[in-house]
Write a protein that holds these residues in place. Sequence first.
Motif, short mmCIF file in Angstrom:
data_model
loop_
_atom_site.label_atom_id
_atom_site.label_comp_id
_atom_site.label_asym_id
_atom_site.label_seq_id
_atom_site.Cartn_x
_atom_site.Cartn_y
_atom_site.Cartn_z
N PHE A 1 0.88 -1.17 0.00
CA PHE A 1 0.00 0.00 0.00
C PHE A 1 0.91 1.22 0.00
CE2 PHE A 1 -2.55 -3.41 1.55
CZ PHE A 1 -3.85 -3.11 1.19
N SER A 2 0.89 1.99 -1.08
CA SER A 2 1.87 3.07 -1.24
C SER A 2 1.63 4.22 -0.26
CB SER A 2 1.82 3.62 -2.65
OG SER A 2 0.69 4.44 -2.78
N ARG A 3 0.36 4.42 0.11
CA ARG A 3 -0.05 5.56 0.95
C ARG A 3 0.53 6.87 0.43
NH1 ARG A 3 -0.40 4.93 7.06
NH2 ARG A 3 1.84 4.75 7.02
N SER A 4 0.49 7.02 -0.88
CA SER A 4 0.93 8.28 -1.47
C SER A 4 -0.25 8.91 -2.18
CB SER A 4 2.11 8.04 -2.41
OG SER A 4 1.69 7.34 -3.54
N PRO A 5 -0.21 10.23 -2.40
CA PRO A 5 -1.41 10.93 -2.90
C PRO A 5 -1.93 10.39 -4.25
CG PRO A 5 0.25 12.50 -2.18
CD PRO A 5 0.87 11.15 -2.07
N LEU A 6 -1.03 10.01 -5.14
CA LEU A 6 -1.50 9.63 -6.48
C LEU A 6 -1.61 8.13 -6.70
CD1 LEU A 6 0.53 12.16 -8.69
CD2 LEU A 6 -1.80 12.37 -7.81
N LEU A 7 -0.95 7.36 -5.84
CA LEU A 7 -0.94 5.92 -6.08
C LEU A 7 -1.77 5.18 -5.05
CD1 LEU A 7 2.87 5.44 -6.83
CD2 LEU A 7 1.00 5.59 -8.49
N SER A 8 -2.26 4.02 -5.47
CA SER A 8 -2.93 3.13 -4.52
C SER A 8 -1.95 2.01 -4.19
CB SER A 8 -4.22 2.61 -5.15
OG SER A 8 -4.76 1.59 -4.37
N VAL A 9 -2.22 0.79 -4.63
CA VAL A 9 -1.32 -0.33 -4.34
C VAL A 9 -0.35 -0.55 -5.50
CG1 VAL A 9 -2.85 -1.56 -2.77
CG2 VAL A 9 -3.08 -1.88 -5.24
N TYR A 10 0.73 -1.25 -5.23
CA TYR A 10 1.67 -1.61 -6.30
C TYR A 10 2.41 -2.88 -5.91
CZ TYR A 10 5.51 0.08 -3.40
OH TYR A 10 6.40 0.23 -2.37
N ALA A 11 3.07 -3.48 -6.91
CA ALA A 11 3.89 -4.66 -6.64
C ALA A 11 5.00 -4.72 -7.67
CB ALA A 11 3.04 -5.92 -6.72
N ASP A 12 6.13 -5.27 -7.26
CA ASP A 12 7.19 -5.55 -8.23
C ASP A 12 6.90 -6.92 -8.81
OD1 ASP A 12 9.42 -6.17 -9.68
OD2 ASP A 12 10.84 -5.32 -8.23
N MET A 13 6.35 -6.93 -10.01
CA MET A 13 5.88 -8.19 -10.61
C MET A 13 7.05 -9.11 -10.98
SD MET A 13 2.64 -7.91 -10.40
CE MET A 13 1.67 -8.89 -11.54
N SER A 14 8.25 -8.54 -11.07
CA SER A 14 9.41 -9.38 -11.38
C SER A 14 9.77 -10.24 -10.17
CB SER A 14 10.61 -8.52 -11.79
OG SER A 14 11.16 -7.87 -10.66
N VAL A 15 9.13 -9.96 -9.04
CA VAL A 15 9.37 -10.73 -7.81
C VAL A 15 8.12 -11.53 -7.42
CG1 VAL A 15 9.91 -10.53 -5.34
CG2 VAL A 15 10.98 -8.98 -6.96
N THR A 16 6.95 -10.92 -7.62
CA THR A 16 5.73 -11.53 -7.07
C THR A 16 5.08 -12.54 -8.01
OG1 THR A 16 4.47 -9.69 -8.00
CG2 THR A 16 5.07 -9.51 -5.68
#
Length: 514
Positions: free
Chosen positions: A335-350
């Motif tokens: 959960f980025s908890r930043s104003p413009l972003l919601s969730v993210y993942a490094d797909m090269s790992v996940t």
Amino acid sequence: QSAQFKSTLKVKNDSQKKKVAIIGGGLSGLACAKYLSDAGHEPTVYEARDVLGGKVSAWQDEDGDWIETGLHIFFGAYPNVMNMFAELGIHDRLQWKIHQMIFAMQELPGEFTTFDFIPGIPAPFNFGLAILMNQKMLTLGEKIQTAPPLLPMLIEGQSFIDAQDELSVTQFMRKYGMPERINEEVFIAMAKALDFIDPDKLSMTVVLTAMNRFLNESNGLQMAFLDGNQSDRLCKPMTDHIEKNGGKVLVNSPIKEIVTNEDGSVKHLLLRSGEEIVADEYVSAMPVDIVKRMTPKRWQNMPYFRQLDELEGIPVINLHMWFDKKLKAVDHLCFSRSPLLSVYADMSVTCKEYEDPDKSMLELVFAPCSPLAGGNVNWIGKSDEEIIDATMGELARLFPTEIANDPEWPATSEQGPAGTAKLLKYAVVKVPRSVYAAIPGRNKYRPSQTTPIPNFSMCGCFTSQKFLGSMEGATLAGKLAAEVVANRALGNPDKPVKEIQQHIIDASASYEAR
Ligand code: FAD
């Protein structure tokens, strides 16, 4: 609303077998076709685009890299999806992550904090303990103040949850004296992840529904990634299953018009190619915004269809960013908890298929994207370059040692400051109308799968079912629409059409009287 399709709904002889035309090859349309084909019917899915999946669709770019419409997470509390994966024999395609929620620290760039779920502790105590054990996000006093307003959700259940639909998350917090800081610490992240929208816009019912579903099962909040692109790893096995059972799944087959008989029933579907599709039963699995446009004139003033005017899709943007080196990322959703972003993942790992030992590929959900969803910038209308540059600014906070936010070096420039990761390429997928905007007061307008039209049913994640606008909701809605058709085929009475609000009925009557 059980996770199992009732075996009693199977056809018993050929005369009960129905030809069913399903409009839309998203998860809901495919699930509907799967369960109809399991019950012995003959469904055909007509998908407008050249790819299946709708909001879970994926395609390859010129380099062969997969582009996905959305970063998708599966939860332990998705009984209908889990059931379907087991029935399709693909449950091993879910890559379960450690039972944890990871939040970026707002004040400390590059640092993260977690809610850790202890194995063996039953729900909902495991969630309570996970929150109590976290020392970084809320003080003990704030935690104690937060619990009482949420308790009725666990004790009273659905009736309490439904009653909160008229309130936004922010209004609910103020009404029950919850500390303001819980908004910044938890609810903004939650609202953006659940519906791509800010808490002052989101109905509290959404948060309570999610909590109630997730907290009733010990592994309800455990998350899984699909092990590869959604087209091959999810839509393909669904298609194979439907076709093996005698159904069909057609892409590049946009329905242009639903043509009606004098009595209002469906006469046939008109494909954009001019072909007429005649079936015994018709199911719409289109998103609500398109259903509104496609509603035949004869149906438009019917209260059931009029209520759809109260629903509309929310915009969201899904980003893919490929970097020339490995970022310090975790094998999980963040959960980025930043104003413009919601969730993210490094797909090269996940994600197994996207694994890369040397380079990172971030997939990020950009929200809120328009004033309807919160904020005051209409990001959905901005250029890809503007969106990526703004995202780089936010990434500099999440990866402070690896990503520079230097105006001298815009993200899209050939090189960056020494030692930083260079953005090799990116893809921006804009979804101007995704899941229905779950702003306050919407639940009562979500239509039932049974419609007032005798040979027409409706599914899609926006239709009425106990899950939100999600993959679980889409799958369950598809199954419920299949049940409507299967019941009718056996000569059983229809499940009633969901009650419609009096003001919609009155508006329809006064239009009729004119
Ligand atoms: P859709 O997927 O919209 O399918 C409708 C289909 O109908 C489309 O394929 C469309 O092309 C087709 N169609 C439209 N008009 C016609 C026509 N005239 N003729 C023929 N076909 C037509 N859910 C989760 O559970 N977890 C997540 O992590 C998650 N993340 C998400 C991230 C993003 C960025 C997005 C956009 C969504 C996310 N969701 C998530 C939500 C989830 O993807 C949706 O709820 C679900 O996929 C909706 O499925 P559906 O079948 O109801 O609708």
